[in-house]
Design a protein around this motif. Structure first.
Motif, PDB file in Angstrom:
ATOM      1  N   ALA A   1      23.881  -3.008  -5.813  1.00 40.97           N
ATOM      2  CA  ALA A   1      24.577  -4.273  -6.021  1.00 40.97           C
ATOM      3  C   ALA A   1      25.704  -4.035  -7.024  1.00 40.97           C
ATOM      4  N   GLY A   2      26.833  -3.570  -6.534  1.00 41.47           N
ATOM      5  CA  GLY A   2      27.957  -3.291  -7.407  1.00 41.47           C
ATOM      6  C   GLY A   2      27.612  -2.227  -8.428  1.00 41.47           C
ATOM      7  N   ALA A   3      27.590  -2.588  -9.700  1.00 41.99           N
ATOM      8  CA  ALA A   3      27.314  -1.654 -10.786  1.00 41.99           C
ATOM      9  C   ALA A   3      25.834  -1.296 -10.908  1.00 41.99           C
ATOM     10  N   PHE A   4      24.965  -2.015 -10.199  1.00 42.89           N
ATOM     11  CA  PHE A   4      23.524  -1.785 -10.284  1.00 42.89           C
ATOM     12  C   PHE A   4      23.001  -0.969  -9.121  1.00 42.89           C
ATOM     13  N   SER A   5      22.105  -0.058  -9.422  1.00 41.89           N
ATOM     14  CA  SER A   5      21.357   0.689  -8.415  1.00 41.89           C
ATOM     15  C   SER A   5      19.899   0.628  -8.842  1.00 41.89           C
ATOM     16  N   LEU A   6      19.087  -0.115  -8.090  1.00 46.21           N
ATOM     17  CA  LEU A   6      17.676  -0.275  -8.438  1.00 46.21           C
ATOM     18  C   LEU A   6      16.838   0.607  -7.535  1.00 46.21           C
ATOM     19  N   SER A   7      15.835   1.231  -8.117  1.00 50.28           N
ATOM     20  CA  SER A   7      15.088   2.268  -7.425  1.00 50.28           C
ATOM     21  C   SER A   7      14.351   1.767  -6.187  1.00 50.28           C
ATOM     22  N   SER A   8      14.082   2.727  -5.321  1.00 50.62           N
ATOM     23  CA  SER A   8      13.266   2.499  -4.142  1.00 50.62           C
ATOM     24  C   SER A   8      11.997   3.328  -4.309  1.00 50.62           C
ATOM     25  N   THR A   9      11.079   3.210  -3.391  1.00 49.05           N
ATOM     26  CA  THR A   9       9.871   4.035  -3.468  1.00 49.05           C
ATOM     27  C   THR A   9      10.222   5.516  -3.323  1.00 49.05           C
ATOM     28  N   ARG A  10      11.329   5.824  -2.670  1.00 52.05           N
ATOM     29  CA  ARG A  10      11.758   7.221  -2.514  1.00 52.05           C
ATOM     30  C   ARG A  10      12.406   7.761  -3.786  1.00 52.05           C
ATOM     31  N   THR A  11      13.052   6.916  -4.562  1.00 51.91           N
ATOM     32  CA  THR A  11      13.835   7.405  -5.705  1.00 51.91           C
ATOM     33  C   THR A  11      13.201   7.148  -7.068  1.00 51.91           C
ATOM     34  N   TYR A  12      12.120   6.382  -7.145  1.00 54.99           N
ATOM     35  CA  TYR A  12      11.617   6.011  -8.465  1.00 54.99           C
ATOM     36  C   TYR A  12      11.162   7.226  -9.272  1.00 54.99           C
TER      37      TYR A  12
ATOM     38  N   PHE B   1       9.275   2.442 -18.065  1.00 55.03           N
ATOM     39  CA  PHE B   1       9.497   2.719 -16.648  1.00 55.03           C
ATOM     40  C   PHE B   1      10.977   2.519 -16.363  1.00 55.03           C
ATOM     41  N   VAL B   2      11.612   3.537 -15.823  1.00 53.21           N
ATOM     42  CA  VAL B   2      13.022   3.436 -15.458  1.00 53.21           C
ATOM     43  C   VAL B   2      13.068   2.858 -14.046  1.00 53.21           C
ATOM     44  N   PHE B   3      13.555   1.625 -13.922  1.00 50.06           N
ATOM     45  CA  PHE B   3      13.550   0.956 -12.621  1.00 50.06           C
ATOM     46  C   PHE B   3      14.912   0.960 -11.946  1.00 50.06           C
ATOM     47  N   GLY B   4      15.939   1.456 -12.642  1.00 46.65           N
ATOM     48  CA  GLY B   4      17.257   1.470 -12.032  1.00 46.65           C
ATOM     49  C   GLY B   4      18.311   1.991 -12.971  1.00 46.65           C
ATOM     50  N   ARG B   5      19.557   1.786 -12.519  1.00 46.96           N
ATOM     51  CA  ARG B   5      20.709   2.208 -13.307  1.00 46.96           C
ATOM     52  C   ARG B   5      21.759   1.108 -13.286  1.00 46.96           C
TER      53      ARG B   5
ATOM     54  N   ASP C   1       0.818  -1.222   0.000  1.00 46.16           N
ATOM     55  CA  ASP C   1       0.000   0.000   0.000  1.00 46.16           C
ATOM     56  C   ASP C   1       0.849   1.269   0.000  1.00 46.16           C
ATOM     57  N   LYS C   2       2.155   1.144   0.161  1.00 50.79           N
ATOM     58  CA  LYS C   2       3.068   2.297   0.126  1.00 50.79           C
ATOM     59  C   LYS C   2       3.714   2.473  -1.249  1.00 50.79           C
ATOM     60  N   ILE C   3       3.411   1.571  -2.183  1.00 55.07           N
ATOM     61  CA  ILE C   3       3.983   1.641  -3.530  1.00 55.07           C
ATOM     62  C   ILE C   3       3.016   2.411  -4.429  1.00 55.07           C
ATOM     63  N   PRO C   4       3.492   3.459  -5.094  1.00 51.52           N
ATOM     64  CA  PRO C   4       2.615   4.249  -5.970  1.00 51.52           C
ATOM     65  C   PRO C   4       1.938   3.381  -7.038  1.00 51.52           C
ATOM     66  N   ASP C   5       0.725   3.769  -7.402  1.00 50.67           N
ATOM     67  CA  ASP C   5      -0.083   2.999  -8.348  1.00 50.67           C
ATOM     68  C   ASP C   5       0.529   2.896  -9.739  1.00 50.67           C
ATOM     69  N   ASP C   6       1.354   3.867 -10.145  1.00 53.23           N
ATOM     70  CA  ASP C   6       1.889   3.847 -11.509  1.00 53.23           C
ATOM     71  C   ASP C   6       3.120   2.953 -11.672  1.00 53.23           C
ATOM     72  N   VAL C   7       3.549   2.299 -10.607  1.00 50.19           N
ATOM     73  CA  VAL C   7       4.687   1.391 -10.690  1.00 50.19           C
ATOM     74  C   VAL C   7       4.220   0.076 -11.318  1.00 50.19           C
ATOM     75  N   PRO C   8       4.881  -0.401 -12.384  1.00 50.93           N
ATOM     76  CA  PRO C   8       4.478  -1.654 -13.042  1.00 50.93           C
ATOM     77  C   PRO C   8       4.558  -2.850 -12.090  1.00 50.93           C
ATOM     78  N   GLN C   9       3.716  -3.837 -12.326  1.00 55.88           N
ATOM     79  CA  GLN C   9       3.610  -5.000 -11.446  1.00 55.88           C
ATOM     80  C   GLN C   9       4.944  -5.694 -11.159  1.00 55.88           C
ATOM     81  N   PRO C  10       5.787  -5.965 -12.158  1.00 52.42           N
ATOM     82  CA  PRO C  10       7.060  -6.630 -11.838  1.00 52.42           C
ATOM     83  C   PRO C  10       7.931  -5.811 -10.879  1.00 52.42           C
TER      84      PRO C  10
END
Length: 180
Positions: A58-69, A93-97, A36-45
């Motif tokens: 995770a090393g070279a990966f930075s995957l978004s949080s609810t604060r940064t998406y 949808f940009v989910f990370g870097r 219930d804290k995840i915005p509605d426009d975030v895709p299901q996966p």
């Protein structure tokens, strides 16, 4: 999310937490966020990922949080014209870097897209933009938490060494899922 992937993420988080503070400079898997804290426009996966880990370094990966998406989405308008992403930003949808470069999820197909690295060019100057995985679970299992990290991330950094120590860096089955 695949239950095996969920279990792997939770195990890796516990092992990283046991190694803190040394691990914090190159990896951190945040705790789950209530749905219930995840915005509605975030895709299901991505929602399913956030329900397991509200942000991943995770090393070279930075995957978004609810604060940064929201910040991550701001790059959609800056995508190179040939990608057609800025023409249809609602489909992406940009989910990370990866190495500070955007990782995108196609909302309709669920496929993961990125800019393959080349020497010297910034991602927004490249002329290659391609699908790297058919879905987010496959991408995470193989490239972030498995043997494929050496292909996109690095084969000589702390995260790679951590994955090797965990026994997932070199073993994968035919689906790209980490082996036992």
């Amino acid at each position: 999310m695949n239950p095996d992937l969920r279990e792997l993420i939770e195990e890796l988080r516990a092992d990283l937490e046991a190694g803190q503070p040394e691990t914090l400079s190159w990896a951190e898997i945040q705790g789950a966020v209530p749905s219930d804290k995840i915005p509605d426009d975030v895709p299901q996966p991505v929602r399913e990922l956030l329900e397991v880990a509200d942000g991943i370094l995770a090393g070279a990966f930075s995957l978004s949080s609810t604060r940064t998406y929201g910040y991550f989405q701001s790059v959609l308008g800056d995508m190179p014209g040939f990608t057609r992403v800025s023409d249809e930003p609602d489909k992406w949808f940009v989910f990370g870097r990866l190495h500070e470069e955007p990782l995108l999820l196609h909302r309709e197909t669920g496929a993961v897209w990125y800019f393959p690295r080349t020497d010297g060019d910034e991602w927004y100057m490249r002329e290659e933009f391609e699908g790297v995985a058919s879905d987010l679970d496959s991408f995470l299992a193989y490239y972030v938490f498995g043997a494929g990290y050496a292909e996109l991330g690095a084969d000589d950094d702390e995260w790679w060494n951590f994955l090797a120590d965990q026994g997932v860096a070199g073993s994968d089955d035919e689906d790209g899922e980490p082996g036992a």
